[in-house]
Scaffold this motif. Structure first.
Motif, mmCIF file in Angstrom:
data_model
loop_
_atom_site.group_PDB
_atom_site.id
_atom_site.type_symbol
_atom_site.label_atom_id
_atom_site.label_comp_id
_atom_site.label_asym_id
_atom_site.label_seq_id
_atom_site.Cartn_x
_atom_site.Cartn_y
_atom_site.Cartn_z
ATOM 1 N N LEU A 9 0.832 -1.204 0.000
ATOM 2 C CA LEU A 9 0.000 0.000 0.000
ATOM 3 C C LEU A 9 0.868 1.256 0.000
ATOM 4 O O LEU A 9 0.560 2.235 -0.696
ATOM 5 C CB LEU A 9 -0.930 0.002 1.218
ATOM 6 N N SER A 13 0.769 3.563 -3.308
ATOM 7 C CA SER A 13 0.212 4.891 -3.061
ATOM 8 C C SER A 13 1.240 5.983 -3.350
ATOM 9 O O SER A 13 0.903 7.016 -3.940
ATOM 10 C CB SER A 13 -0.281 5.002 -1.616
ATOM 11 N N SER A 38 -6.998 14.016 -4.143
ATOM 12 C CA SER A 38 -7.407 12.983 -3.192
ATOM 13 C C SER A 38 -6.282 11.997 -2.919
ATOM 14 O O SER A 38 -5.602 11.533 -3.836
ATOM 15 C CB SER A 38 -8.625 12.224 -3.725
ATOM 16 N N GLY A 40 -6.075 8.345 -1.780
ATOM 17 C CA GLY A 40 -6.963 7.206 -1.621
ATOM 18 C C GLY A 40 -8.189 7.316 -2.511
ATOM 19 O O GLY A 40 -8.406 8.318 -3.203
ATOM 20 N N MET A 41 -8.985 6.255 -2.477
ATOM 21 C CA MET A 41 -10.186 6.158 -3.308
ATOM 22 C C MET A 41 -11.375 5.817 -2.413
ATOM 23 O O MET A 41 -11.226 5.485 -1.249
ATOM 24 C CB MET A 41 -10.002 5.068 -4.371
ATOM 25 N N GLY A 42 -12.576 5.909 -3.008
ATOM 26 C CA GLY A 42 -13.777 5.491 -2.285
ATOM 27 C C GLY A 42 -14.366 6.582 -1.420
ATOM 28 O O GLY A 42 -14.144 7.780 -1.648
ATOM 29 N N LYS A 44 -15.246 9.388 1.275
ATOM 30 C CA LYS A 44 -14.389 10.409 1.881
ATOM 31 C C LYS A 44 -14.337 10.242 3.396
ATOM 32 O O LYS A 44 -15.356 10.041 4.051
ATOM 33 C CB LYS A 44 -14.923 11.792 1.530
ATOM 34 N N ARG A 59 -9.431 9.554 1.460
ATOM 35 C CA ARG A 59 -10.532 8.621 1.243
ATOM 36 C C ARG A 59 -10.210 7.248 1.799
ATOM 37 O O ARG A 59 -9.056 6.951 2.123
ATOM 38 C CB ARG A 59 -10.902 8.568 -0.246
ATOM 39 N N MET A 60 -11.242 6.426 1.896
ATOM 40 C CA MET A 60 -11.172 5.210 2.702
ATOM 41 C C MET A 60 -10.180 4.175 2.173
ATOM 42 O O MET A 60 -9.433 3.565 2.945
ATOM 43 C CB MET A 60 -12.567 4.570 2.794
ATOM 44 N N LEU A 61 -10.150 3.963 0.864
ATOM 45 C CA LEU A 61 -9.303 2.909 0.304
ATOM 46 C C LEU A 61 -7.922 3.474 -0.003
ATOM 47 O O LEU A 61 -7.786 4.334 -0.882
ATOM 48 C CB LEU A 61 -9.937 2.332 -0.970
ATOM 49 N N PRO A 62 -6.883 3.025 0.691
ATOM 50 C CA PRO A 62 -5.547 3.601 0.525
ATOM 51 C C PRO A 62 -4.847 3.079 -0.721
ATOM 52 O O PRO A 62 -3.755 2.508 -0.656
ATOM 53 C CB PRO A 62 -4.841 3.159 1.809
ATOM 54 N N LEU A 63 -5.458 3.264 -1.867
ATOM 55 C CA LEU A 63 -4.902 2.784 -3.131
ATOM 56 C C LEU A 63 -4.670 3.974 -4.059
ATOM 57 O O LEU A 63 -5.506 4.330 -4.877
ATOM 58 C CB LEU A 63 -5.852 1.774 -3.794
#
Length: 421
Positions: A9, A13, A38, A40-42, A44, A59-63
């Motif tokens: 990750l 990232s 942003s 991350g994705m997904g 907020k 955002r929630m998904l650390p990608l």
């Protein structure tokens, strides 16, 4: 496993965020409004709007992450029939458009009939409880509160992507891959200073391993190997390949020492590789290394260039010669690579980051819609035509490109999973 996940990750990232920062920086330089940056994705988790108008979100998904450039592949914020809440100042101008369902007794609920937040800066709609179509003037500094609560500025036409010159659009689109190449160079340069020495590709004997054929045959550090069993070699890769071809054989080496060439017979050892079981030759010499300051700096550039050219060559063979999904790798393959290097320590992780960054830079320059390369092709066409491709046509092309990429990613990911088992 947890160590691998965290490392993956972090690496992924860092690469993506560095890529997106390139787009962000040069968009700002081009006068293009960056609505959101942003991490991350997904959904907020957190958002803060800076003085520059950009909203920075986590955002929630650390990608990875992304940037939203005003006018680039954006849908219209307001569509006919939408229910919105307008906040109007003392000059009868809208300063906030609320798309959430929270409601506010000081605001005006309106059903939108028509809106232009680029050129005319107006909203036409029906106030709640009224059948009278009303026009509202929108301030050029107005804000939009999106459904997830993210606050972004409106984008008057002069601040939008389509208003930038072709050259500035191209620089903005190229900046992402460029940043990946810069990151690769910098990280490989750091690796160069962390390593005890920089491996070279010279056909020269480096260190000698005790109780191995090379030292027993009298070879010395600094000897240049000119030929192996009559086959001329000009670099380390060719040298190691030729030695590997003669396990268990007595082989004649043509050697140059202090400007003098001579022949030397060497009894090549047989080495069995644990994983593959293949047997190859070895004589106990180590690849030569350099330790100079500029050699370590140069390492960042040479390794990045080698990866870039290697990816281009692989893509050429993939497209024009032999299409094979095994030549491609997605997130699963990246995670697997991370798992393989994480136990080798910090330097190995840095090398993986630099390798993947250079890969991402080249792949993003591929002229496929939805990739930076596809946008650059669109910019070139705009320069030739003297006008941009219509947003409708570009939208269709982008959708097709995204569909192709999604299908390819699904196929690659499935192939990566099946290879694991």
């Amino acid at each position: 496993m947890m160590k691998t996940i965290i490392t993956f990750l972090f690496v992924f990232s860092a690469i993506v965020v560095f890529h997106e920062f390139g787009h962000y920086y040069f968009a700002r330089k081009a006068g293009i409004l960056v609505r959101e940056f942003s991490l991350g994705m997904g959904p907020k988790l957190f958002g803060h709007q800076g003085k520059d108008g950009t909203t920075y979100t986590v955002r929630m998904l650390p990608l990875g992450g992304y940037v939203r450039l005003a006018g680039l592949n954006e849908e219209d914020e307001l569509e006919p029939g939408m229910e919105v809440t307008l906040f109007i100042d003392e000059n009868d101008q809208v300063y906030l458009i609320d798309l959430t369902e929270d409601g506010d007794y000081e605001a005006l609920p309106v059903r939108v009939d028509y809106a232009d937040l680029a050129e005319e800066m107006i909203i036409e709609g029906f106030p709640m409880g009224s059948d009278t179509l009303t026009r509202y003037s929108v301030s050029k500094t107005a804000q939009i509160k999106e459904q997830d609560g993210t606050l972004v500025p409106v984008a008057p036409i002069e601040s939008r992507y389509e208003s930038a010159s072709v050259s500035r659009k191209m620089m903005t689109n190229f900046a992402g891959p460029m940043n990946n190449f810069i990151l690769s160079v910098l990280v490989f340069m750091l690796v160069g200073f962390l390593l005890p020495g920089i491996p070279t590709n010279e056909n020269v004997v480096g260190e000698l391993i005790e109780d191995m054929p090379a030292i027993e045959a009298g070879l010395q550090t600094g000897d240049r190997i000119l030929a192996v069993d009559g086959v001329e070699v000009s670099n380390w890769q060719e040298l190691s390949t030729e030695i590997a071809r003669h396990p268990g054989e007595a082989v004649n080496f043509q050697v140059e020492r202090d400007g003098q060439a001579f022949d030397q017979s060497v009894q090549v050892d047989s080495v069995s590789h644990e994983q593959t079981g293949e047997v190859s030759g070895a004589i106990g010499i180590v690849r030569p290394q350099r330790t100079g300051f500029f050699d370590r700096v140069k390492y960042g550039f040479t390794e990045t260039w080698a990866i870039m050219t290697g990816v281009v060559s692989a893509l050429y063979h993939l497209i024009f010669r032999d299409f094979n999904l095994n030549m491609l790798g997605g997130p699963v393959a990246m995670a697997q690579m991370t798992g393989e290097v994480v136990d080798y320590g910090f330097i190995a992780i840095l090398q993986l980051m630099a390798y993947l960054s250079a890969n991402l830079g080249i792949v993003n320059l591929f002229p496929l819609p939805a990739l930076d390369g596809g946008k650059l092709v669109s910019n070139v066409i705009e320069g030739i035509r003297g006008k941009p491709v219509s947003q409708e046509v570009e939208g269709i092309i982008t959708i097709v490109g995204v569909a192709i990429l999604v299908l390819l990613m699904l196929a690659v990911t499935w192939n990566d999973i099946t290879r694991l088992f």
